[in-house]
Design a protein around this motif. Sequence first.
Motif, PDB file in Angstrom:
ATOM      1  N   ARG A   1       0.844  -1.075   0.091  1.00  0.00           N
ATOM      2  CA  ARG A   1       0.076   0.070  -0.117  1.00  0.00           C
ATOM      3  C   ARG A   1       1.019   1.179   0.044  1.00  0.00           C
ATOM      4  NH1 ARG A   1      -3.696   0.159   4.650  1.00  0.00           N
ATOM      5  NH2 ARG A   1      -4.801   1.592   3.233  1.00  0.00           N
ATOM      6  N   GLU A   2       0.238   2.104  -0.423  1.00  0.00           N
ATOM      7  CA  GLU A   2       1.007   3.717  -0.292  1.00  0.00           C
ATOM      8  C   GLU A   2       1.734   3.798   1.043  1.00  0.00           C
ATOM      9  OE1 GLU A   2      -0.846   7.021  -2.004  1.00  0.00           O
ATOM     10  OE2 GLU A   2      -1.795   5.761  -3.495  1.00  0.00           O
TER      11      GLU A   2
ATOM     12  N   PHE B   1      -5.696  -4.912   8.226  1.00  0.00           N
ATOM     13  CA  PHE B   1      -4.807  -3.460   7.595  1.00  0.00           C
ATOM     14  C   PHE B   1      -4.017  -3.302   8.939  1.00  0.00           C
ATOM     15  CE2 PHE B   1      -8.916  -3.677   5.467  1.00  0.00           C
ATOM     16  CZ  PHE B   1      -8.475  -3.015   3.821  1.00  0.00           C
TER      17      PHE B   1
ATOM     18  N   TYR C   1       1.395  -2.795   4.105  1.00  0.00           N
ATOM     19  CA  TYR C   1       0.802  -3.968   3.482  1.00  0.00           C
ATOM     20  C   TYR C   1      -0.767  -4.038   3.941  1.00  0.00           C
ATOM     21  CZ  TYR C   1       5.136  -5.343   1.522  1.00  0.00           C
ATOM     22  OH  TYR C   1       6.290  -5.310   0.862  1.00  0.00           O
ATOM     23  N   ALA C   2      -1.230  -4.649   3.092  1.00  0.00           N
ATOM     24  CA  ALA C   2      -2.750  -5.242   3.462  1.00  0.00           C
ATOM     25  C   ALA C   2      -2.606  -6.735   3.056  1.00  0.00           C
ATOM     26  CB  ALA C   2      -3.993  -4.356   2.683  1.00  0.00           C
TER      27      ALA C   2
END
Length: 67
Positions: free
Chosen positions: A28-29, A48, A33-34
């Motif tokens: 993720r930005e 998340f 991470y997700a």
Amino acid sequence: MTNCGYPSHQDWKNAGGYYKYMWWGIAREGGGYAYAAHGHVGQLIVVFPQERVVVVRFGKTEGPVDS
């Protein structure tokens, strides 16, 4: 997570995703991470870590969720 806009495993990998130990993950930005795990008939766990949020769906079908 191939049904979330990525039609194949290769498309998921090309988008920066990975699959390991029965979990799908994607960068993720901001460097986070997700992670997600998919069950048999619509069950879903999404994590998340940076937001400290876990979403769990106990589905009976893969159809839409009630609002």
